[in-house]
Design a protein around this motif. Structure first.
Motif, mmCIF file in Angstrom:
data_model
loop_
_atom_site.group_PDB
_atom_site.id
_atom_site.type_symbol
_atom_site.label_atom_id
_atom_site.label_comp_id
_atom_site.label_asym_id
_atom_site.label_seq_id
_atom_site.Cartn_x
_atom_site.Cartn_y
_atom_site.Cartn_z
ATOM 1 N N ALA A 645 0.855 -1.187 0.000
ATOM 2 C CA ALA A 645 0.000 0.000 0.000
ATOM 3 C C ALA A 645 0.894 1.242 0.000
ATOM 4 C CB ALA A 645 -0.887 0.009 1.236
ATOM 5 N N CYS A 646 0.515 2.221 -0.837
ATOM 6 C CA CYS A 646 1.252 3.487 -0.851
ATOM 7 C C CYS A 646 0.317 4.539 -0.251
ATOM 8 C CB CYS A 646 1.634 3.845 -2.278
ATOM 9 S SG CYS A 646 2.516 5.398 -2.401
ATOM 10 N N LEU A 647 0.831 5.292 0.724
ATOM 11 C CA LEU A 647 -0.015 6.268 1.426
ATOM 12 C C LEU A 647 0.345 7.696 1.015
ATOM 13 C CD1 LEU A 647 -0.114 3.655 3.337
ATOM 14 C CD2 LEU A 647 -0.759 5.284 5.105
ATOM 15 N N VAL A 648 -0.604 8.371 0.404
ATOM 16 C CA VAL A 648 -0.441 9.781 0.044
ATOM 17 C C VAL A 648 -1.485 10.529 0.860
ATOM 18 C CG1 VAL A 648 -0.598 11.465 -1.816
ATOM 19 C CG2 VAL A 648 0.407 9.221 -2.263
ATOM 20 N N THR A 649 -1.016 11.235 1.886
ATOM 21 C CA THR A 649 -1.979 11.797 2.846
ATOM 22 C C THR A 649 -1.843 13.319 2.966
ATOM 23 O OG1 THR A 649 -0.391 11.360 4.595
ATOM 24 C CG2 THR A 649 -2.053 9.686 4.222
ATOM 25 N N SER A 650 -1.578 13.980 1.832
ATOM 26 C CA SER A 650 -1.373 15.433 1.876
ATOM 27 C C SER A 650 -2.575 16.144 2.489
ATOM 28 C CB SER A 650 -1.186 15.971 0.461
ATOM 29 O OG SER A 650 -0.224 15.225 -0.221
ATOM 30 N N LEU A 651 -2.281 17.213 3.231
ATOM 31 C CA LEU A 651 -3.346 18.031 3.811
ATOM 32 C C LEU A 651 -3.923 18.947 2.738
ATOM 33 C CD1 LEU A 651 -1.533 18.914 7.157
ATOM 34 C CD2 LEU A 651 -2.943 16.922 6.591
ATOM 35 N N ASP A 652 -3.091 19.239 1.750
ATOM 36 C CA ASP A 652 -3.520 20.011 0.583
ATOM 37 C C ASP A 652 -2.413 19.838 -0.458
ATOM 38 O OD1 ASP A 652 -5.141 21.610 -0.897
ATOM 39 O OD2 ASP A 652 -4.623 23.502 0.106
ATOM 40 N N ASP A 653 -2.787 19.545 -1.681
ATOM 41 C CA ASP A 653 -1.767 19.265 -2.698
ATOM 42 C C ASP A 653 -2.342 19.559 -4.076
ATOM 43 O OD1 ASP A 653 0.643 18.339 -3.673
ATOM 44 O OD2 ASP A 653 0.643 16.539 -2.419
ATOM 45 N N GLY A 654 -1.559 20.300 -4.894
ATOM 46 C CA GLY A 654 -2.038 20.645 -6.228
ATOM 47 C C GLY A 654 -2.439 19.394 -7.003
ATOM 48 N N MET A 655 -1.507 18.470 -7.162
ATOM 49 C CA MET A 655 -1.795 17.213 -7.843
ATOM 50 C C MET A 655 -1.313 16.031 -7.013
ATOM 51 S SD MET A 655 -2.844 15.212 -10.150
ATOM 52 C CE MET A 655 -3.557 16.337 -11.315
ATOM 53 N N ASN A 656 -0.034 15.946 -6.748
ATOM 54 C CA ASN A 656 0.711 14.862 -6.114
ATOM 55 C C ASN A 656 1.051 13.773 -7.124
ATOM 56 O OD1 ASN A 656 1.439 12.330 -4.641
ATOM 57 N ND2 ASN A 656 1.475 13.850 -3.018
ATOM 58 N N LEU A 657 2.299 13.825 -7.586
ATOM 59 C CA LEU A 657 2.733 12.864 -8.603
ATOM 60 C C LEU A 657 3.215 11.544 -8.029
ATOM 61 C CD1 LEU A 657 4.426 15.112 -11.292
ATOM 62 C CD2 LEU A 657 2.166 14.072 -11.283
ATOM 63 N N VAL A 658 3.464 11.505 -6.693
ATOM 64 C CA VAL A 658 3.869 10.227 -6.102
ATOM 65 C C VAL A 658 2.764 9.201 -6.336
ATOM 66 C CG1 VAL A 658 4.282 9.037 -3.910
ATOM 67 C CG2 VAL A 658 5.482 11.167 -4.419
ATOM 68 N N ALA A 659 1.509 9.641 -6.188
ATOM 69 C CA ALA A 659 0.378 8.729 -6.397
ATOM 70 C C ALA A 659 0.447 8.139 -7.802
ATOM 71 C CB ALA A 659 -0.931 9.492 -6.200
ATOM 72 N N LYS A 660 0.737 8.990 -8.782
ATOM 73 C CA LYS A 660 0.741 8.517 -10.177
ATOM 74 C C LYS A 660 1.995 7.688 -10.481
ATOM 75 C CE LYS A 660 -2.397 11.980 -11.971
ATOM 76 N NZ LYS A 660 -2.678 12.982 -13.004
ATOM 77 N N GLU A 661 3.121 8.082 -9.850
ATOM 78 C CA GLU A 661 4.358 7.292 -10.055
ATOM 79 C C GLU A 661 4.166 5.876 -9.512
ATOM 80 O OE1 GLU A 661 7.572 9.338 -8.223
ATOM 81 O OE2 GLU A 661 7.789 10.764 -9.856
ATOM 82 N N TYR A 662 3.506 5.786 -8.358
ATOM 83 C CA TYR A 662 3.286 4.468 -7.754
ATOM 84 C C TYR A 662 2.458 3.594 -8.713
ATOM 85 C CZ TYR A 662 1.508 0.908 -4.503
ATOM 86 O OH TYR A 662 1.174 -0.272 -3.893
#
Ligand code: G6P
Length: 765
Positions: A645-662
């Protein structure tokens, strides 16, 4: 085996010449020493017999000198002595000596004649009946009268022996060295070379087994490195060509690097593409004698890099590496990527004060917290604002210089560091098509309104023809902010701002990664994690747990890292069965550490991890492993591939590319994404487990759901998310952005000028 024959001959020749020169030198030195020794011995002998010979000559009797000379028979190297009268005639000689001398020497040898004449010791080497000899003549006298001379003869044939000995040694040495060298070459070079040749051959004919790592030959690291990049390029080119053919065949609308390149050629119409960002895509640094380069951790860099590669444009950015200067030309230009140059990076240097005021101050202590709803207060200092303006001017001057020779250039200004740049450019170059892409969120009008210079920022941005955000909500917030702060007409139907007779279109362009699911844009790091990589990964974790959770971030307070750790803690409380079975790995790249808030965050993350580890650790197992250093994209890939599981838990984020890289990394269709609803990415990735990062229980439940999900569902979700990321990849982002920008009508007022210039003009630069 042409190579080895030629190699053998040249080796033989080379070694023989070197060996001969040394041999000759050694032999000459030894001969010299032996000759000197013969001369010394002859002198000692002559002097020891001098008195006896003078007495024998004074006696006048012939028997005296002969008796003396006869004593020196049967010496091996000393051939004998002879006694000569004052006229140089031989008076006595060791028996047998005469037969060993030439007839001329039997008379008066020249050395004897000179010794008698000059009254001094004389010696010389000569050949007596073909045999090398030496004579030393010592004058004899009594009461000032010259009586004659005593001469000592040596057979010096033995002196030639060392030369022969040395020559023989030299031949043997040469043979040994050449033989050994050939064996070594055969063993250590021949085998790896044959491997490499075979590997290249397999690669050329398309054997799949050759597409991975080249043979790991330790003695050829540079060659192996080059071969590796060659293989990668070939692999990527083949995959791209196959993909293009497939897409054409399927009449698919998917964007690829190739499609973007062709589309851009049409849109740019011979002109160049210019991108401006604060962060540079490649930093050079010095490591001892070696120059190294790295890609800084930045979502902007991850996304923009493939676009620049495709267009061979110019990217203007701040120089931040300690070896940036020495790797660039006098204008700060350097072709990148360093291992496969495809576009130009123009570096701009900032002073310490500029960096403090512009980057740390206004951009990162002001605009960053202003735009992210993460409950860190923005700080606005007028000094920082001045630096923000002057650095924007500095970049504008560099950009104008770079594009001075280009008609109707396209300019992509990146992010919140350069809000003022679009107007500065447009004022000087109305023929330029200018877009600004804002990579971070845009808050609501009230929130943005606390910035004392909000009107200047908005006015600067509205110099652009196109303003881009990741999602529609940010576009709406921006338009509302403009509506509140500036006199202008908002066209809500077309999402555009009309101001000073100019039109600025505002559009969402969700940014992405290069993935198209077929290896395009991939590096060799995308190849399956090797056993060695996996072993190293589990070494770092202190063993292989049953489940792995992963977080990958810049250590930034907007990323919700402490919240995430508390979610992991809650998981162990709610489901104790995960203890000793689940390890959460947090890869965190330290960032902006000159700012206190960022240093505090690092301590907070470390303290939280330590506290949770203290609560649950057992034996070698720790629930949380923090790897707080910058990891390259290649280094992160094995973690992506191993994480359940990959956890992307930003409080606010324009896009977040880690989610897409994963997602792009999960070619196996495995793994689950837990994604904050406050990221731009959550608008596209409905198949992620969407969470509110402030809700610790929800986080813990989401981890549990991810780990217990039925394999078929997990796979179906991942496949759907992969399809989204492949479809909406970064080539589509760039294609849409540039396509929209290309439609901008240059010069001439917009249709509707009713509301122009109603507000006070904002100072220009
Ligand atoms: C975000 C910003 C980028 C920035 C990156 C890294 O993604 O949108 O502009 O480059 O963070 O931050 P840094 O301050 O290290 O460049």
């Amino acid at each position: 085996m042409h190579l080895s024959r030629r190699l053998m001959l040249s080796l033989f020749g080379g070694v023989a010449v070197v060996s001969m020169v040394f041999t000759l030198y050694q032999a000459a030195a030894e001969m010299h020493a032996m000759r000197a020794e013969v001369e010394r011995q002859a002198l000692v002998l002559a002097e020891s017999q001098q008195k006896a010979a003078e007495l024998a000559l004074e006696d006048g009797s012939g028997g005296g000198p002969q008796a003396l000379a006869s004593q020196f028979q049967n010496h091996e190297q000393m051939a004998g002595i002879a006694i000569y009268g004052a006229n140089g005639q031989p008076l006595a000689m060791t028996p047998g000596l005469a037969s060993r001398l030439e007839s001329g020497v039997v008379g008066t040898p020249p050395a004897v004649a000179r010794a008698v004449r000059e009254g001094r010791v004389r010696g010389e080497f000569f050949r007596g009946r073909g045999v090398p000899m030496h004579i030393l003549a010592l004058p004899l006298s009594a009461d000032g009268r010259r009586l004659g001379s005593i001469a000592v003869f040596h057979n010096v044939a033995f002196i030639a022996a060392p030369v022969l000995r040395h020559a023989l040694t030299s031949v043997i040495q040469t043979l040994l060295i050449v033989g050994m060298t050939l064996l070594i070459v055969r063993w250590s070079l021949g085998k790896p070379l044959r491997h490499m040749a075979q590997w290249l051959h397999d690669l050329r004919i398309g054997d799949a087994s050759a597409s991975g790592q080249p043979p790991q030959e330790e003695i050829f690291p540079p060659l192996a490195r080059e071969m590796k990049s060659l293989a990668t390029s070939l692999h990527v080119a083949r995959a791209a060509a196959e993909e293009e053919a497939r897409l054409r065949n399927a009449a698919s609308s998917q964007w690829t690097a190739e499609r973007l390149r062709i589309a851009m050629q049409g849109k740019l119409n011979g002109s160049r593409l210019f991108a401006v960002s604060n962060r540079e895509p490649y930093e050079h640094s010095r490591k001892g004698d070696r120059l190294a380069w790295s890609v800084p951790p930045s979502g902007l860099v991850t996304a923009l890099e493939p676009v620049l590669r495709t267009s061979d444009g110019t990217w203007i950015a701040q120089a931040t590496g300690d070896a940036d200067k020495e790797t660039a030309d006098d204008f700060g230009r350097v072709r990148v990527p360093p291992d496969h140059p495809q576009y130009t990076l123009r570096r701009v240097w900032l002073s310490k004060e500029e960096q403090a005021g512009f980057y740390f101050g206004f951009a990162n202590e002001g605009i960053w917290p202003l735009c992210h709803m993460a409950h860190t207060r923005p700080v606005f200092r007028s000094g920082d604002w001045e630096y923000y303006r002057s650095v924007n001017r500095k970049f504008a001057a560099v950009l104008l210089d770079e594009m001075s020779a280009e008609a109707e250039p396209m300019v992509l200004v990146q992010d919140y560091h350069f809000a003022l740049l679009p107007r500065m450019i447009k004022e000087r170059r109305p023929d330029a098509r200018v877009a600004i892409f804002w990579h971070i969120p845009w808050p609501n009008a009230e929130a943005f309104g606390i910035c004392p210079w909000q009107r200047d920022l908005l006015d600067g941005m509205l110099g652009a023809d196109l303003v881009g955000f990741h999602i529609q909500a940010h576009c709406n917030n921006f338009l509302e902010t403009v509506d509140r702060a500036l006199e202008s007409r908002i066209d809500w139907e077309h999402f555009a701002v009309n101001r000073y007779d100019r039109l600025t279109t505002v559009r969402p362009f969700p940014i992405s990664v290069a993935s198209n699911g077929n290896g395009e844009g991939a590096t060799s790091a995308d190849a399956d994690a090797s056993a060695a990589e996996r072993a190293a990964l589990y070494r770092d974790l202190g063993g292989k747990p049953l489940f792995i959770g992963l977080g990958v971030d810049r250590l930034d307070y907007t990323k919700g890292i402490p919240e995430r750790l508390r979610g992991v803690e809650r998981l162990f409380d709610l489901y104790p069965g995960y203890r000793e079975k689940f390890t959460f790995v947090q890869i965190g790249a330290p960032s902006r550490t000159h700012i206190r808030r960022y240093r505090d965050l690092i301590s907070e993350v470390e303290d939280e991890a330590e506290r949770i580890n203290r609560r649950f650790r057992a034996g070698a197992w720790r629930p949380i492993v923090c790897l707080n250093r910058h990891h390259s994209h290649a280094e992160i890939q094995p973690y992506y591939r191993e994480a359940d599981a990959c956890l992307v838990t930003s409080l606010d984020d324009g896009m977040n590319l880690v989610a897409k890289e994963y997602i792009a990394a999960r070619r196996d269709g495995q793994g689950a994404l837990i994604l904050s609803r406050f990221t731009g990415a959550s608008h596209e990735l409905a198949d992620a487990l969407i969470v509110n990062p402030y809700d610790t229980d929800e986080l813990a439940q989401a981890i549990h759901t991810a780990l217990t999900m039925a394999p078929a569902e997990r796979n179906a979700r991942m496949q759907r998310m992969r399809a989204v990321v492949q479809e909406n990849n970064v080539y589509r982002w760039a294609g849409n952005l540039i396509g929209e920008l290309a439609t901008v009508r240059l010069a001439g007022p917009t249709q509707d000028t009713r509301h122009s210039r109603r507000d006070a003009p904002v100072p220009t630069w």
